[in-house]
Design a protein around this motif. Structure first.
Motif, short mmCIF file in Angstrom:
data_model
loop_
_atom_site.label_atom_id
_atom_site.label_comp_id
_atom_site.label_asym_id
_atom_site.label_seq_id
_atom_site.Cartn_x
_atom_site.Cartn_y
_atom_site.Cartn_z
N VAL A 61 0.84 -1.20 0.00
CA VAL A 61 0.00 0.00 0.00
C VAL A 61 0.88 1.25 0.00
O VAL A 61 0.63 2.21 -0.74
CB VAL A 61 -0.96 0.00 1.21
N LYS A 62 1.93 1.24 0.81
CA LYS A 62 2.85 2.38 0.85
C LYS A 62 3.49 2.60 -0.52
O LYS A 62 3.66 3.73 -0.98
CB LYS A 62 3.93 2.16 1.91
N ALA A 63 3.86 1.49 -1.19
CA ALA A 63 4.47 1.61 -2.51
C ALA A 63 3.47 2.20 -3.51
O ALA A 63 3.83 3.03 -4.36
CB ALA A 63 4.96 0.24 -2.98
N LEU A 64 2.21 1.77 -3.43
CA LEU A 64 1.18 2.32 -4.32
C LEU A 64 0.96 3.80 -4.07
O LEU A 64 0.82 4.59 -5.02
CB LEU A 64 -0.14 1.56 -4.12
N LEU A 87 0.98 6.74 -6.77
CA LEU A 87 -0.32 7.30 -7.17
C LEU A 87 -0.79 8.47 -6.31
O LEU A 87 -1.79 9.10 -6.63
CB LEU A 87 -1.39 6.19 -7.13
N GLY A 88 -0.09 8.72 -5.23
CA GLY A 88 -0.51 9.79 -4.33
C GLY A 88 -1.07 9.22 -3.04
O GLY A 88 -1.79 8.21 -3.05
N ALA A 141 -3.42 10.10 -1.11
CA ALA A 141 -4.87 10.11 -0.89
C ALA A 141 -5.59 9.00 -1.64
O ALA A 141 -6.79 8.78 -1.43
CB ALA A 141 -5.44 11.46 -1.30
N THR A 142 -4.88 8.27 -2.49
CA THR A 142 -5.53 7.24 -3.32
C THR A 142 -6.09 6.10 -2.48
O THR A 142 -7.15 5.55 -2.79
CB THR A 142 -4.54 6.68 -4.35
N ILE A 143 -5.37 5.72 -1.43
CA ILE A 143 -5.81 4.61 -0.58
C ILE A 143 -5.91 5.09 0.86
O ILE A 143 -4.94 5.60 1.42
CB ILE A 143 -4.84 3.42 -0.68
N ARG A 144 -7.08 4.95 1.42
CA ARG A 144 -7.34 5.43 2.78
C ARG A 144 -7.15 4.29 3.79
O ARG A 144 -7.60 3.17 3.58
CB ARG A 144 -8.78 5.96 2.87
N THR A 145 -6.46 4.61 4.86
CA THR A 145 -6.26 3.64 5.94
C THR A 145 -7.42 3.71 6.92
O THR A 145 -7.79 4.80 7.35
CB THR A 145 -4.95 3.91 6.70
N VAL A 146 -8.00 2.58 7.24
CA VAL A 146 -9.00 2.50 8.30
C VAL A 146 -8.32 1.75 9.44
O VAL A 146 -8.16 0.53 9.38
CB VAL A 146 -10.27 1.76 7.83
N HIS A 147 -7.87 2.50 10.42
CA HIS A 147 -7.01 1.95 11.46
C HIS A 147 -7.66 0.76 12.17
O HIS A 147 -8.83 0.81 12.56
CB HIS A 147 -6.64 3.03 12.47
N GLY A 148 -6.87 -0.29 12.27
CA GLY A 148 -7.35 -1.48 12.94
C GLY A 148 -8.21 -2.39 12.07
O GLY A 148 -8.62 -3.46 12.50
N GLY A 153 -8.42 -2.03 7.79
CA GLY A 153 -7.82 -2.30 6.50
C GLY A 153 -7.72 -1.05 5.66
O GLY A 153 -7.41 0.04 6.18
N TYR A 154 -8.05 -1.16 4.36
CA TYR A 154 -7.86 -0.05 3.42
C TYR A 154 -9.07 0.11 2.50
O TYR A 154 -9.81 -0.85 2.27
CB TYR A 154 -6.62 -0.30 2.57
N ALA A 155 -9.21 1.33 1.98
CA ALA A 155 -10.27 1.62 1.02
C ALA A 155 -9.72 2.49 -0.10
O ALA A 155 -8.88 3.37 0.13
CB ALA A 155 -11.44 2.33 1.70
N PHE A 156 -10.19 2.24 -1.32
CA PHE A 156 -9.78 3.04 -2.47
C PHE A 156 -10.61 4.32 -2.51
O PHE A 156 -11.86 4.25 -2.42
CB PHE A 156 -9.99 2.24 -3.77
N GLU A 157 -9.95 5.44 -2.64
CA GLU A 157 -10.63 6.73 -2.71
C GLU A 157 -10.48 7.30 -4.12
O GLU A 157 -9.38 7.71 -4.50
CB GLU A 157 -10.05 7.71 -1.69
N PRO A 158 -11.54 7.30 -4.93
CA PRO A 158 -11.43 7.84 -6.30
C PRO A 158 -11.00 9.30 -6.28
O PRO A 158 -11.39 10.06 -5.38
CB PRO A 158 -12.86 7.69 -6.84
N PRO A 159 -10.18 9.71 -7.25
CA PRO A 159 -9.77 11.12 -7.32
C PRO A 159 -10.98 12.03 -7.52
O PRO A 159 -12.01 11.59 -8.06
CB PRO A 159 -8.85 11.17 -8.56
N GLU A 160 -10.85 13.24 -7.08
CA GLU A 160 -11.91 14.21 -7.31
C GLU A 160 -12.08 14.44 -8.81
O GLU A 160 -11.12 14.65 -9.53
CB GLU A 160 -11.57 15.55 -6.64
N GLN A 161 -13.31 14.32 -9.28
CA GLN A 161 -13.58 14.48 -10.72
C GLN A 161 -13.41 15.94 -11.12
O GLN A 161 -13.80 16.83 -10.41
CB GLN A 161 -15.01 14.00 -11.04
#
Length: 238
Positions: A211-214, A218-219, A221-228, A230-238
């Motif tokens: 995830v850190k490498a991604l 990609l930036g 903000a692309t992947i959000r950490t949900v502590h404890g 996992g992770y979620a993909f955050e689409p870029p602002e259109q």
């Protein structure tokens, strides 16, 4: 110098390690589990051996004489995609990200148990087979278009602001798995199972490192950490 410990099997594994005792121990354990194991003792020999043998997997030490394991991995995966399990004497986060960025699929920190090494190898080999199935199923999958970020599962191509982003096979699979469910939280265990085909939670740090490498490519903000969790993909602002 390239040596080999041979046993009839469909999988060939190249062990790249300059410490003879450890290299032999790894090769013997791999052959005991039914694979062919070959040994290279430095980076240049590893690149040559990989081109000649076309191994199914490579166990690559980072600290090698002459060409180090990171450079050797770059050369090898540029010639032909092959899963690489990197061995590092240090658990420094920057070293791990550099290794993964070079094309490694997983890493282990020395000292390690042979049992864990075999488990990692098995998981990577299973993943190779699964990847073939996934690729055939992705041929007609629609493009994931998030405006500035576009993911094409069929061609395994990612562009950011119109520029191609070079991802390793594992990074691509991880990104696509998350992007198929935008904003949905996937646990580390779910990601391990779907991307790495691991059925236990022993490799959660591997997920974190990828995830850190991604994020680096990609930036943040692309992947959000949900502590404890996992992770979620955050689409870029259109």
């Amino acid at each position: 110098m390239v040596a080999h410990v041979q046993m009839p099997n469909s999988y060939t594994i190249l062990v790249v390690e300059d410490e003879p005792t450890l290299a032999t121990a790894i090769a013997q354990r791999l052959t005991a589990d039914g694979w062919k194991a070959r040994i290279a003792s430095d980076g240049i020999s590893a690149v040559k051996a990989a081109a000649q043998l076309r191994p199914d997997l490579i166990v690559m030490d980072v600290m090698l004489p002459g060409m180090d394991g990171v450079e050797a991995t770059k050369h090898i995966v540029a010639q032909r995609p092959v899963p690489v399990l990197m061995l590092t004497a240090r658990d420094d986060e920057s070293d791990v990200i550099i290794g993964l960025g070079a094309g490694a699929d997983d890493y282990m920190t020395k000292p390690f148990s042979m049992r864990e090494l075999v488990a990692r190898v098995k998981a990577l080999l299973r993943r190779v087979e699964r990847a073939k199935v996934i690729a055939s199923k992705s041929e007609h999958e629609k493009i994931l278009d998030f405006g500035s970020l576009v993911i094409d599962p069929a061609t395994r191509r990612v562009t950011l602001d119109g520029e191609t982003v070079h991802l390793t096979p594992t990074e691509f699979d991880l990104l696509t798995t998350l992007a198929r469910k935008p904003k949905s939280v996937l646990t580390r265990e779910q990601l391990l199972e779907e991307v790495w085909d691991w059925v236990d939670a022993s490799g959660t740090r591997t997920v974190d490192s990828h995830v850190k490498a991604l994020r680096h490519k990609l930036g943040a903000a692309t992947i959000r950490t949900v502590h404890g969790v996992g992770y979620a993909f955050e689409p870029p602002e259109q």
